[in-house]
Design a protein around this motif. Sequence first.
Motif, PDB file in Angstrom:
ATOM      1  N   ALA A 157       0.861  -0.787  -0.174  1.00  0.00           N
ATOM      2  CA  ALA A 157       0.277   0.005   0.008  1.00  0.00           C
ATOM      3  C   ALA A 157       0.607   0.821  -0.027  1.00  0.00           C
ATOM      4  CB  ALA A 157      -1.129   0.080   1.193  1.00  0.00           C
ATOM      5  N   GLY A 192       2.204   2.036  -2.772  1.00  0.00           N
ATOM      6  CA  GLY A 192       1.224   1.910  -4.162  1.00  0.00           C
ATOM      7  C   GLY A 192       1.373   3.769  -4.015  1.00  0.00           C
ATOM      8  N   PHE A 240      -4.743   0.273  -7.908  1.00  0.00           N
ATOM      9  CA  PHE A 240      -6.350  -0.133  -7.848  1.00  0.00           C
ATOM     10  C   PHE A 240      -6.791  -1.309  -8.028  1.00  0.00           C
ATOM     11  CE2 PHE A 240     -10.598  -0.818  -8.105  1.00  0.00           C
ATOM     12  CZ  PHE A 240     -11.443   0.065  -6.688  1.00  0.00           C
ATOM     13  N   PHE A 259      -4.187  -4.592  -6.429  1.00  0.00           N
ATOM     14  CA  PHE A 259      -4.219  -4.030  -4.921  1.00  0.00           C
ATOM     15  C   PHE A 259      -5.832  -4.862  -4.246  1.00  0.00           C
ATOM     16  CE2 PHE A 259      -4.944  -2.974  -0.785  1.00  0.00           C
ATOM     17  CZ  PHE A 259      -4.311  -2.794  -0.102  1.00  0.00           C
ATOM     18  N   SER A 260      -6.564  -4.741  -5.001  1.00  0.00           N
ATOM     19  CA  SER A 260      -7.573  -5.464  -5.012  1.00  0.00           C
ATOM     20  C   SER A 260      -7.291  -6.816  -5.521  1.00  0.00           C
ATOM     21  CB  SER A 260      -8.281  -5.298  -5.881  1.00  0.00           C
ATOM     22  OG  SER A 260      -9.243  -3.828  -6.106  1.00  0.00           O
ATOM     23  N   GLU A 296      -6.054  -7.606  -2.091  1.00  0.00           N
ATOM     24  CA  GLU A 296      -7.289  -8.340  -1.477  1.00  0.00           C
ATOM     25  C   GLU A 296      -8.257  -9.146  -1.241  1.00  0.00           C
ATOM     26  OE1 GLU A 296      -7.975  -3.405   0.404  1.00  0.00           O
ATOM     27  OE2 GLU A 296      -9.301  -4.239  -1.599  1.00  0.00           O
ATOM     28  N   ASP A 346      -9.737  -2.361   4.278  1.00  0.00           N
ATOM     29  CA  ASP A 346      -9.953  -1.937   3.122  1.00  0.00           C
ATOM     30  C   ASP A 346      -9.856  -0.564   2.594  1.00  0.00           C
ATOM     31  OD1 ASP A 346     -10.875  -4.610   2.767  1.00  0.00           O
ATOM     32  OD2 ASP A 346     -12.658  -3.704   2.684  1.00  0.00           O
ATOM     33  N   LYS A 377      -6.259   0.575   0.139  1.00  0.00           N
ATOM     34  CA  LYS A 377      -6.921   0.863  -1.501  1.00  0.00           C
ATOM     35  C   LYS A 377      -7.031   2.582  -1.882  1.00  0.00           C
ATOM     36  CE  LYS A 377      -9.697  -1.238  -3.396  1.00  0.00           C
ATOM     37  NZ  LYS A 377     -10.134  -2.555  -3.585  1.00  0.00           N
ATOM     38  N   THR A 378      -8.498   3.231  -0.668  1.00  0.00           N
ATOM     39  CA  THR A 378      -8.753   3.896  -1.582  1.00  0.00           C
ATOM     40  C   THR A 378      -7.620   5.114  -1.304  1.00  0.00           C
ATOM     41  OG1 THR A 378     -11.064   3.506  -0.565  1.00  0.00           O
ATOM     42  CG2 THR A 378     -10.408   5.671  -1.159  1.00  0.00           C
TER      43      THR A 378
END
Length: 172
Positions: free
Chosen positions: A18, A21, A141, A144-145, A148, A161, A164-165
């Motif tokens: 994260a 990213g 995005f 990374f998803s 998850e 969660d 990511k945002t």
Amino acid sequence: MSVISIYQEPKDLFLKLAREGRRTWTSDSKVDTADHLFNYCITAHSLRDWCIKHLSISKKEFHEVCNTYERLEWCRDIANSSKHFGLRLDKTSTVSKVNDIKDELVTITPDGQYSSTTHSRDSFIIEKSNGESELLMMFLFYSFSNWEEIFDKYHIPRHPDSLKTEMFIEFA
């Protein structure tokens, strides 16, 4: 476990992913963005080994699962081609190249409205072997998803969660 004491289990490397990213997305220069993208892909690919060790499962089985996620294959190919100065000739890469571009970004105000203000930033576009391409933001995005989803599928503890945002939120 890593010799770097902060990395003890897969969720620690997931947090690093994260951070990588976020650094990739918010970098101010093409060179820094490329550096962070390289680090992001290596971290994303390294997570495989961390999960295999954590779960004590077959390496082949877990790699097969990861390779069902297209963007994790991209991470693998970007990491390996960058580490080894190109891919082995007996392997077919899913990524043909990563080109630099200028992204045009729109500001969203704190109340969720689009601003008329735009700005450009050095970025990258991932070009696949079949000629399709994907912008850096979407690659970050979705890859990374993918992680998850894998963590959840195997019940590997991970962070919330919102990570990511938070990779894409910038404050002026």
